[in-house]
Design a protein around this motif. Structure first.
Motif, mmCIF file in Angstrom:
data_model
loop_
_atom_site.group_PDB
_atom_site.id
_atom_site.type_symbol
_atom_site.label_atom_id
_atom_site.label_comp_id
_atom_site.label_asym_id
_atom_site.label_seq_id
_atom_site.Cartn_x
_atom_site.Cartn_y
_atom_site.Cartn_z
ATOM 1 N N THR A 164 38.146 15.219 -8.234
ATOM 2 C CA THR A 164 37.889 14.385 -9.397
ATOM 3 C C THR A 164 38.282 12.934 -9.133
ATOM 4 O OG1 THR A 164 38.498 14.025 -11.716
ATOM 5 C CG2 THR A 164 40.147 15.026 -10.316
ATOM 6 N N GLY A 165 37.491 12.020 -9.653
ATOM 7 C CA GLY A 165 37.815 10.600 -9.506
ATOM 8 C C GLY A 165 38.530 10.024 -10.711
ATOM 9 N N TYR A 166 38.758 10.862 -11.725
ATOM 10 C CA TYR A 166 39.415 10.413 -12.960
ATOM 11 C C TYR A 166 40.912 10.679 -12.795
ATOM 12 C CZ TYR A 166 38.950 9.273 -17.984
ATOM 13 O OH TYR A 166 38.975 8.659 -19.216
ATOM 14 N N ARG A 167 41.667 9.621 -12.521
ATOM 15 C CA ARG A 167 43.084 9.770 -12.212
ATOM 16 C C ARG A 167 43.870 8.574 -12.749
ATOM 17 N NH1 ARG A 167 42.569 11.192 -5.733
ATOM 18 N NH2 ARG A 167 41.223 13.025 -5.939
ATOM 19 N N LEU A 168 45.189 8.772 -12.817
ATOM 20 C CA LEU A 168 46.100 7.663 -13.089
ATOM 21 C C LEU A 168 47.036 7.553 -11.889
ATOM 22 C CD1 LEU A 168 47.953 6.662 -16.301
ATOM 23 C CD2 LEU A 168 49.246 6.946 -14.193
ATOM 24 N N TYR A 169 46.994 6.388 -11.251
ATOM 25 C CA TYR A 169 47.796 6.157 -10.051
ATOM 26 C C TYR A 169 49.021 5.306 -10.374
ATOM 27 C CZ TYR A 169 43.830 7.703 -7.140
ATOM 28 O OH TYR A 169 42.826 8.435 -6.547
ATOM 29 N N PRO A 170 50.215 5.693 -9.887
ATOM 30 C CA PRO A 170 51.380 4.806 -9.962
ATOM 31 C C PRO A 170 51.292 3.791 -8.822
ATOM 32 C CG PRO A 170 52.010 6.891 -8.963
ATOM 33 C CD PRO A 170 50.535 6.993 -9.276
ATOM 34 N N LEU A 171 50.841 2.591 -9.124
ATOM 35 C CA LEU A 171 50.471 1.627 -8.086
ATOM 36 C C LEU A 171 51.619 1.286 -7.148
ATOM 37 C CD1 LEU A 171 48.291 -0.803 -10.246
ATOM 38 C CD2 LEU A 171 47.508 0.983 -8.683
ATOM 39 N N LYS A 172 52.841 1.212 -7.693
ATOM 40 C CA LYS A 172 53.983 0.808 -6.863
ATOM 41 C C LYS A 172 54.493 1.938 -5.972
ATOM 42 C CE LYS A 172 55.297 -2.692 -10.215
ATOM 43 N NZ LYS A 172 56.319 -3.204 -11.159
ATOM 44 N N LYS A 173 53.923 3.133 -6.144
ATOM 45 C CA LYS A 173 54.310 4.265 -5.309
ATOM 46 C C LYS A 173 53.211 4.681 -4.340
ATOM 47 C CE LYS A 173 57.767 6.578 -8.169
ATOM 48 N NZ LYS A 173 58.174 7.882 -8.751
ATOM 49 N N LEU A 174 52.102 3.972 -4.359
ATOM 50 C CA LEU A 174 51.007 4.348 -3.470
ATOM 51 C C LEU A 174 51.411 4.094 -2.026
ATOM 52 C CD1 LEU A 174 47.763 3.168 -5.299
ATOM 53 C CD2 LEU A 174 48.763 5.441 -5.182
ATOM 54 N N CYS A 175 51.214 5.100 -1.201
ATOM 55 C CA CYS A 175 51.586 5.001 0.207
ATOM 56 C C CYS A 175 50.332 5.020 1.075
ATOM 57 C CB CYS A 175 52.495 6.172 0.604
ATOM 58 S SG CYS A 175 53.945 6.367 -0.441
ATOM 59 N N GLY A 176 50.393 4.329 2.193
ATOM 60 C CA GLY A 176 49.323 4.390 3.175
ATOM 61 C C GLY A 176 48.048 3.675 2.788
ATOM 62 N N LEU A 177 48.138 2.672 1.907
ATOM 63 C CA LEU A 177 46.924 1.938 1.531
ATOM 64 C C LEU A 177 46.272 1.287 2.749
ATOM 65 C CD1 LEU A 177 47.546 0.132 -1.892
ATOM 66 C CD2 LEU A 177 45.882 1.910 -1.370
ATOM 67 N N SER A 178 47.096 0.818 3.684
ATOM 68 C CA SER A 178 46.545 0.171 4.874
ATOM 69 C C SER A 178 45.852 1.174 5.793
ATOM 70 C CB SER A 178 47.660 -0.548 5.641
ATOM 71 O OG SER A 178 48.654 0.374 6.052
ATOM 72 N N LEU A 179 46.198 2.460 5.637
ATOM 73 C CA LEU A 179 45.587 3.509 6.461
ATOM 74 C C LEU A 179 44.380 4.142 5.785
ATOM 75 C CD1 LEU A 179 48.878 5.342 7.550
ATOM 76 C CD2 LEU A 179 47.626 3.586 8.830
ATOM 77 N N LEU A 180 44.108 3.739 4.561
ATOM 78 C CA LEU A 180 43.086 4.390 3.752
ATOM 79 C C LEU A 180 41.699 4.221 4.363
ATOM 80 C CD1 LEU A 180 43.452 5.896 1.038
ATOM 81 C CD2 LEU A 180 42.573 3.853 -0.098
ATOM 82 N N THR A 181 40.949 5.326 4.456
ATOM 83 C CA THR A 181 39.556 5.239 4.890
ATOM 84 C C THR A 181 38.726 4.625 3.777
ATOM 85 O OG1 THR A 181 39.227 7.515 4.168
ATOM 86 C CG2 THR A 181 39.711 7.162 6.490
ATOM 87 N N SER A 182 37.515 4.252 4.113
ATOM 88 C CA SER A 182 36.763 3.407 3.195
ATOM 89 C C SER A 182 35.873 4.163 2.217
ATOM 90 C CB SER A 182 35.894 2.419 3.986
ATOM 91 O OG SER A 182 34.956 3.121 4.787
ATOM 92 N N ARG A 183 35.677 5.475 2.421
ATOM 93 C CA ARG A 183 34.683 6.138 1.580
ATOM 94 C C ARG A 183 35.297 7.223 0.701
ATOM 95 N NH1 ARG A 183 29.972 3.878 2.378
ATOM 96 N NH2 ARG A 183 29.695 2.677 4.303
ATOM 97 N N TYR A 184 34.531 8.230 0.308
ATOM 98 C CA TYR A 184 34.951 9.183 -0.727
ATOM 99 C C TYR A 184 36.257 9.895 -0.394
ATOM 100 C CZ TYR A 184 30.269 8.721 -2.692
ATOM 101 O OH TYR A 184 29.127 8.223 -3.258
ATOM 102 N N GLU A 185 36.443 10.178 0.893
ATOM 103 C CA GLU A 185 37.623 10.943 1.274
ATOM 104 C C GLU A 185 38.929 10.189 1.011
ATOM 105 O OE1 GLU A 185 36.023 8.868 4.968
ATOM 106 O OE2 GLU A 185 35.220 9.936 3.236
ATOM 107 N N ALA A 186 38.833 8.911 0.699
ATOM 108 C CA ALA A 186 40.037 8.116 0.418
ATOM 109 C C ALA A 186 40.816 8.687 -0.765
ATOM 110 C CB ALA A 186 39.651 6.661 0.127
ATOM 111 N N GLU A 187 40.119 9.262 -1.742
ATOM 112 C CA GLU A 187 40.807 9.817 -2.909
ATOM 113 C C GLU A 187 41.680 11.008 -2.528
ATOM 114 O OE1 GLU A 187 38.066 8.897 -6.728
ATOM 115 O OE2 GLU A 187 37.122 10.158 -5.206
ATOM 116 N N LEU A 188 41.198 11.815 -1.583
ATOM 117 C CA LEU A 188 42.018 12.917 -1.092
ATOM 118 C C LEU A 188 43.213 12.370 -0.316
ATOM 119 C CD1 LEU A 188 42.524 15.927 -0.598
ATOM 120 C CD2 LEU A 188 41.064 15.758 1.430
ATOM 121 N N GLU A 189 42.974 11.361 0.501
ATOM 122 C CA GLU A 189 44.066 10.740 1.260
ATOM 123 C C GLU A 189 45.172 10.237 0.338
ATOM 124 O OE1 GLU A 189 43.015 8.187 4.895
ATOM 125 O OE2 GLU A 189 41.193 8.197 3.678
ATOM 126 N N LEU A 190 44.779 9.566 -0.723
ATOM 127 C CA LEU A 190 45.769 9.007 -1.640
ATOM 128 C C LEU A 190 46.675 10.098 -2.210
ATOM 129 C CD1 LEU A 190 43.588 6.397 -3.573
ATOM 130 C CD2 LEU A 190 45.631 5.883 -2.218
#
Length: 502
Positions: A164-190
């Motif tokens: 699902t793409g409907y989420r609430l992210y705690p922005l200050k706790k997001l890890c690995g943004l610099s490692l994030l891939t660019s397409r759909y699989e990024a949501e799973l990575e997060l």
């Protein structure tokens, strides 16, 4: 804190630092409706136009009240999310709700994400789609089950809907943004990165709309995207062994280390050192006023040492006033919400001139009952009338009387029913009421919990409420109701403030 139907959802979202991020790529047929429906619930909407080649950008430029991020080349949903998150952080937001731009998500679920955030501050909230009766392709069903399986393998957590793409992210706790891939699989990575770093993940039910298969617009490329996702899952499985699993073990060890350390610290300093020494101190010679004053000063300095100098690892104690400037120069009735066994220590760190009304088991405690009794804390088992003479004596000697109007600890930190004792004592001795508000003790040591969590502990001290002001409110019953409303309102404000940093 919970949402009342009368609450202004837009204002609550802003108070808690929550915005909405909508990534879009060539969704000209749906984007206008999605954004306008979202604006009904949230005033802070960031739309990321991911290199659109249709008229999506033109449509967005005509919508008032949004923050628009656009760039020329299509970079993929992962990159669009990253740009939206960076924009949100730069604007001072702490959380971001993500909504797909194809119309499948209902903005009417935004209040549900808000309520989940209030109940689980700092958590990543995932919308679990209600897919009952929805016509989906076999490939879509398989992809969701495939993703759920690998998420469990990589994190040990079981989620029913990881796509699902409907989420609430705690922005200050997001890890690995610099490692994030660019397409759909990024949501799973997060989600995987968040789980590895110990972020709580909570699922909530959401509604979903799927148009007929022939009317759907999808940018998913089955062969290329599935191959890329398979490669990513292979990498994440290796990462789970090298990073995720060790971090989970370390967090578990730290949790029990905090608990064992604090327990041993309390037993050694209180049971084996403080209690015997104070017993000798009080037993040798006459019990004078000077001796009782020194006893209160010792309790005060011990409490400061515990709360300020890390007697409880993983916590940070703070107050809105310098500790030596709390307005306790003259006696008052101190009222405070009750969350945990730590509460007394928090208030005792503010001044040596405080005595508490206690429950019977505290008064008779084998660990610190002797200190409690000699410090003249008073039990309420026989009612207030029975201890009024002692209270009068304490007030005349300059002590403030601390009362927990709820009478017992709150299980979930929500302000409970207030009893009338505090207002009765204040009226009987013509004292001001000095409200204090605790945040954190009930999260660090939850009622009935066997271990300590990490987190902030804060004491908020408010202005005194004089008897003249209380008389304007009404009788003791009205004053008690007024205090309850005051605490609920102020606690909600304090939660909104602190939980943006949690």
């Amino acid at each position: 804190m919970s949402i009342d139907p009368k609450d202004n959802v837009k204002q609550l979202l802003r108070d808690r630092g929550i915005c909405v991020v909508i990534p879009t790529y060539n969704n000209s047929q749906t984007i206008k409706q999605v954004v306008e429906d979202t604006l009904v619930y949230c005033a802070d909407v960031i739309v990321v136009c991911d290199g659109c080649t249709d008229n999506t950008l033109d449509i967005l430029k005509e919508i008032q009240g949004i923050t628009l991020v656009d760039y020329t080349n299509n970079r993929g949903k992962g990159y669009a999310l990253k740009m939206g998150f960076k924009t949100a952080l730069a604007m001072g937001f702490s959380y971001a709700i993500t909504i797909d731009s194809d119309g499948q998500h209902y903005p009417s679920n935004i209040p549900d994400f808000l309520e989940a955030n209030i109940k689980n501050p700092g958590a990543l909230i995932v919308g679990q789609r209600n897919l009952e009766g929805v016509v989906r392709t076999k490939g879509s069903n398989f992809a969701n089950k495939f993703s759920n399986f690998w998420f469990f393998v990589q994190t040990g957590r079981n989620l029913k809907d990881t796509q699902t793409g409907y989420r609430l992210y705690p922005l200050k706790k997001l890890c690995g943004l610099s490692l994030l891939t660019s397409r759909y699989e990024a949501e799973l990575e997060l989600m995987v990165f968040a789980s590895w770093c110990g972020v709580k993940i909570v699922s909530i039910p959401i509604d979903v709309y799927y148009p007929k298969p022939e009317d759907r617009v999808s940018h998913f490329r089955p062969i290329a995207d599935f191959a890329r996702i398979s490669l990513l899952n292979t990498i994440l499985c290796v990462g789970a062994l090298l990073f995720g699993l060790p971090m989970a073990i370390i967090r578990l060890c730290l949790k029990w280390w905090r608990t064992i350390y604090s327990l041993l610290f309390f037993i050694v300093t209180s049971v084996f050192i403080a209690t015997p020494l104070l017993w000798l101190y009080m037993k040798i010679g006459r019990v004078t006023e000077h001796k009782r004053t020194r006893l209160h000063n010792l309790i005060y300095h011990y409490s400061r040492f515990v709360m300020i100098h890390h007697g409880i690892p993983g916590t940070e104690f703070s107050t809105n006033l310098p500790l030596h400037k709390a307005d306790l120069s003259t006696p008052a009735v101190i009222t405070c919400n009750h969350q945990s066994h730590i509460d007394l220590m928090c208030l005792l760190a503010l001044s040596p001139k405080i005595v508490f009304l206690t429950n019977d088991w505290v008064w008779n405690s084998p660990f610190y009952g002797f200190i409690i009794r000699n410090a003249e804390y008073l039990p309420v088992k026989d009612g207030l009338e029975a201890i009024m003479p002692q209270l009068k004596s304490l007030v005349e000697r300059g002590y403030s009387i601390a009362v927990f109007p709820e009478g017992t600890r709150s299980q979930d930190c929500v302000i409970r029913r207030f009893y009338r004792g505090a207002s009765f004592i204040a009226e009987s001795f013509d004292l001001d009421i000095l409200p204090m508000l605790l945040y954190g003790p009930g999260k660090v040591l939850q009622k009935h919990s066997r271990h300590l969590e990490s987190g902030p502990i804060h004491v908020e001290v408010y202005n005194r409420i004089t008897q003249a002001e209380l008389k304007k409110v009404g009788d003791i019953k009205a004053q008690t109701s007024y205090l309850k409303r005051f605490y609920v309102e102020q606690y909600n404000k304090l939660c909104n403030k602190i939980e943006q940093e949690v």
